[in-house]
Design a protein around this motif. Sequence first.
Motif, PDB file in Angstrom:
ATOM      1  N   GLN A 186       0.753  -1.278   0.189  1.00 34.00           N
ATOM      2  CA  GLN A 186       0.024   0.071  -0.062  1.00 34.00           C
ATOM      3  C   GLN A 186       0.840   1.171  -0.165  1.00 34.00           C
ATOM      4  N   SER A 208       1.162   3.964  -3.046  1.00 36.49           N
ATOM      5  CA  SER A 208       0.978   5.418  -2.489  1.00 36.49           C
ATOM      6  C   SER A 208       2.055   6.390  -3.059  1.00 36.49           C
ATOM      7  N   VAL A 266       1.682   7.108  -6.826  1.00 35.31           N
ATOM      8  CA  VAL A 266       0.737   8.039  -7.270  1.00 35.31           C
ATOM      9  C   VAL A 266       1.022   9.310  -6.180  1.00 35.31           C
ATOM     10  N   PRO A 295      -7.702  -2.422  -6.960  1.00 35.31           N
ATOM     11  CA  PRO A 295      -9.064  -1.262  -7.445  1.00 35.31           C
ATOM     12  C   PRO A 295      -9.010   0.146  -6.948  1.00 35.31           C
ATOM     13  N   LEU A 296      -8.238   0.090  -5.645  1.00 38.80           N
ATOM     14  CA  LEU A 296      -8.234   1.559  -5.186  1.00 38.80           C
ATOM     15  C   LEU A 296      -7.356   2.554  -5.830  1.00 38.80           C
ATOM     16  N   TYR A 297      -6.412   1.862  -6.494  1.00 43.45           N
ATOM     17  CA  TYR A 297      -5.139   2.728  -7.087  1.00 43.45           C
ATOM     18  C   TYR A 297      -5.438   2.686  -8.572  1.00 43.45           C
ATOM     19  N   HIS A 342      -7.535   3.750 -10.667  1.00 40.30           N
ATOM     20  CA  HIS A 342      -8.289   4.963 -11.110  1.00 40.30           C
ATOM     21  C   HIS A 342      -7.445   6.171 -11.022  1.00 40.30           C
ATOM     22  N   LYS A 343      -6.390   5.999 -10.360  1.00 40.21           N
ATOM     23  CA  LYS A 343      -5.643   7.265  -9.800  1.00 40.21           C
ATOM     24  C   LYS A 343      -5.047   8.176 -11.141  1.00 40.21           C
ATOM     25  N   ARG A 355     -16.594  -2.686  -0.542  1.00 39.62           N
ATOM     26  CA  ARG A 355     -16.287  -2.942  -1.889  1.00 39.62           C
ATOM     27  C   ARG A 355     -16.961  -2.043  -2.854  1.00 39.62           C
ATOM     28  N   PHE A 388     -15.606   1.828  -2.339  1.00 41.29           N
ATOM     29  CA  PHE A 388     -14.114   1.858  -2.869  1.00 41.29           C
ATOM     30  C   PHE A 388     -14.462   1.711  -4.479  1.00 41.29           C
ATOM     31  N   MET A 389     -14.947   1.094  -5.169  1.00 41.64           N
ATOM     32  CA  MET A 389     -15.059   0.969  -6.379  1.00 41.64           C
ATOM     33  C   MET A 389     -15.841   2.240  -6.856  1.00 41.64           C
ATOM     34  N   TYR A 402     -15.998   5.157  -5.383  1.00 40.92           N
ATOM     35  CA  TYR A 402     -15.260   6.256  -5.280  1.00 40.92           C
ATOM     36  C   TYR A 402     -14.007   6.078  -6.424  1.00 40.92           C
ATOM     37  N   SER A 403     -13.487   5.009  -6.491  1.00 40.03           N
ATOM     38  CA  SER A 403     -12.542   5.028  -7.865  1.00 40.03           C
ATOM     39  C   SER A 403     -12.974   5.670  -8.977  1.00 40.03           C
ATOM     40  N   LEU A 404     -14.375   5.041  -9.366  1.00 41.75           N
ATOM     41  CA  LEU A 404     -14.850   5.152 -10.675  1.00 41.75           C
ATOM     42  C   LEU A 404     -15.228   6.702 -10.959  1.00 41.75           C
ATOM     43  N   ILE A 424      -9.604   5.530   2.397  1.00 41.41           N
ATOM     44  CA  ILE A 424      -9.637   5.953   1.144  1.00 41.41           C
ATOM     45  C   ILE A 424      -8.786   7.190   1.272  1.00 41.41           C
ATOM     46  N   GLN A 481      -6.098   7.388   3.130  1.00 44.32           N
ATOM     47  CA  GLN A 481      -4.809   6.944   3.497  1.00 44.32           C
ATOM     48  C   GLN A 481      -4.271   6.600   2.384  1.00 44.32           C
ATOM     49  N   VAL A 482      -5.005   6.173   1.230  1.00 45.18           N
ATOM     50  CA  VAL A 482      -4.309   5.550  -0.276  1.00 45.18           C
ATOM     51  C   VAL A 482      -4.561   6.828  -1.314  1.00 45.18           C
ATOM     52  N   ALA A 483      -4.770   8.266  -0.757  1.00 43.01           N
ATOM     53  CA  ALA A 483      -5.150   9.163  -1.954  1.00 43.01           C
ATOM     54  C   ALA A 483      -3.697   9.349  -2.710  1.00 43.01           C
ATOM     55  N   GLU A 499      -6.211  13.919  -5.013  1.00 45.54           N
ATOM     56  CA  GLU A 499      -7.356  13.597  -4.108  1.00 45.54           C
ATOM     57  C   GLU A 499      -7.012  14.106  -2.854  1.00 45.54           C
TER      58      GLU A 499
END
Lengths: 302, 282
Positions: free
Chosen positions: A51, A55, A58, A97-99, A101-102, B37, B40-41, B43-45, B103, B105-107, B111
């Motif tokens: 993670q 991070s 990005v 998936p959280l990454y 779309h960055k 899930r 997260f999806m 938000y990502s999209l 969310i 934390q991984v911005a 973001e």
Amino acid sequence: MEDNLMIIDPHVHMSSRTTDDYEAMQQAGVVAIIEPSFWLGQPRTQVGSFQDYFSSLVGWEPFRASQFGIKHYCTIGLNSKEANNEALAEQVVELLPLYLHKENVVAIGEIGYDDQTPAEDKYFRMQLELAKELDMTVQVHTPHRDKKAGTIKSMEVCLEHGLDPANVIIDHNNEETVKEVLDRGFIAAFTIYPKTKMGNERMVEVVRKFGSDNIIVDSSADWGVSDPLAVPKTASLMLKRGISREDVVKTCYQNALDAFSKNGRMKEEHWLAPKGIDQSQLFNDNSVLRGQTPRIDSEQIS
Amino acid sequence: MQVSERIKDALEAQADQGSLKWLNEKIKKLEEDKSVRDLFMSYSLLASKFDKGSKLQIQNSDSEALIFLTSHNANLLEVARIYLLIKVLEIDRDFYGPKVANIIQVADITELETFLKFLDLLPYPEMFRFTAVEALRTNISVIFDAITLNNPYPAKYFNDQQWNQMYLKAAFMERDLSKIPSVDERANADLARIISDYAHERWAASRKIDPMFWRPVSGFLNPVLLRDMEHLIDSEDALENKAGALCCYHSGKEEAMQILNRKSDLKQQIEEGKLTWKNLKN
Ligand SMILES: [Zn+2]
């Protein structure tokens, strides 16, 4: 080195490199780079390490690159080596998936095979499915051992999962694999390694023989013996050896741009019409672009 | 009317209708199912559904939230992201609060910038104080600026130690200190001492300090700071004279007024309202 030749290095692990490298790359004409997520040498044991690494790709690293006038993009994925730790791999794949779309993520990568184990196969396929679902480009790392078979298998699995070969970059090619890759409609990337494997003299001959369509040059520079100026040096050598400027531009710039800009995040305007290096964004008076003499003084990959 | 409803109306006037329909359905689902899930999806999209190239445009709104968004040049993607986060926190703070923290934390840089700039619009904003204070540690100036400049959050939620840390680092990173709100309200004795110490360090190294930096010391002029005021008033730098004059004047202290008398022209300008912290550099 020709004036005004813009270079893209679509495979370079800048997290392992110093600011001297960024400076030299910028001086040598590198305008944009793509940093694939990969193995760090030391195997990770916690999902949190992945993670924080993602991070950084990005967050901090694009900022660091911007300080040197270079646009930084990355690819996100679970590499083949670490796919073999299945308990961990499971958690990493959940995180992806959280990454994906960055805003500087241009592909899923670098993924593929290392020892071609069942676990590698499983997570390669899972990520290809993800690419399909999200309509993303894929950057494939091909194995160093049993390369030809591993390369062919990578392509077959991509086709099996219904991916468009024009949207898949097969990396680390050599003279033995390039024909198969191009014939099947995939994009062939070449890593220029100092001393061993694919040197840039050989790269010149590849372009002479196979032309410049769908062929990309990269450095894959990382924490090992490698040269972050491999792409500009190869461009320079190609010109010297009589390869046309057009072919040099395609293999060292345009093809990479075309291949990785499909999801719309990588754009030429980012470096052609940049907002400018905002001096107010430099911290601690650390202005790094003072116009030193270019450090690229030979085409030699040392 | 809740903040989220106002933002939703504003989005509806400008965003792509298909994307809005998609977002409304997702939010409905998040309300019914409470799925990590899906959050997260979704938000990502958002990044592929809302245009970061278009700015939110509002005419004559009486909504503070909308005025704040437009005055900070929020684009539609930023508005959509903030809207989704506000929405899920309204739906179930206990369940979605920690997920929103994930969310963040991984911005990526953009973001995080969005989140910090508009943090004050979220319900239960104090929940995210740790993230806001963490942002002070960054060397990425857009992120530091997002929490520090033109942002009401620090003045409302930071304790003195955190506030002082922010103020000092802003000066250190040479940010525009005039963009920090509530500097007078959050002034404190400890900060005044820090300012004086930092100034001595810089002077010893023959380096300048932003004259705006002095603003919080007015109420805390002790003998050390009074000597600093003399240094400013006697300086050859006109901006330092002005900064010293403002500090002395607003201190209301007899000794300070005596120092100020050395520059009677500046004293007069302050009395006539012609010289203020706002126009110091003009
Ligand atoms: Zn690599």
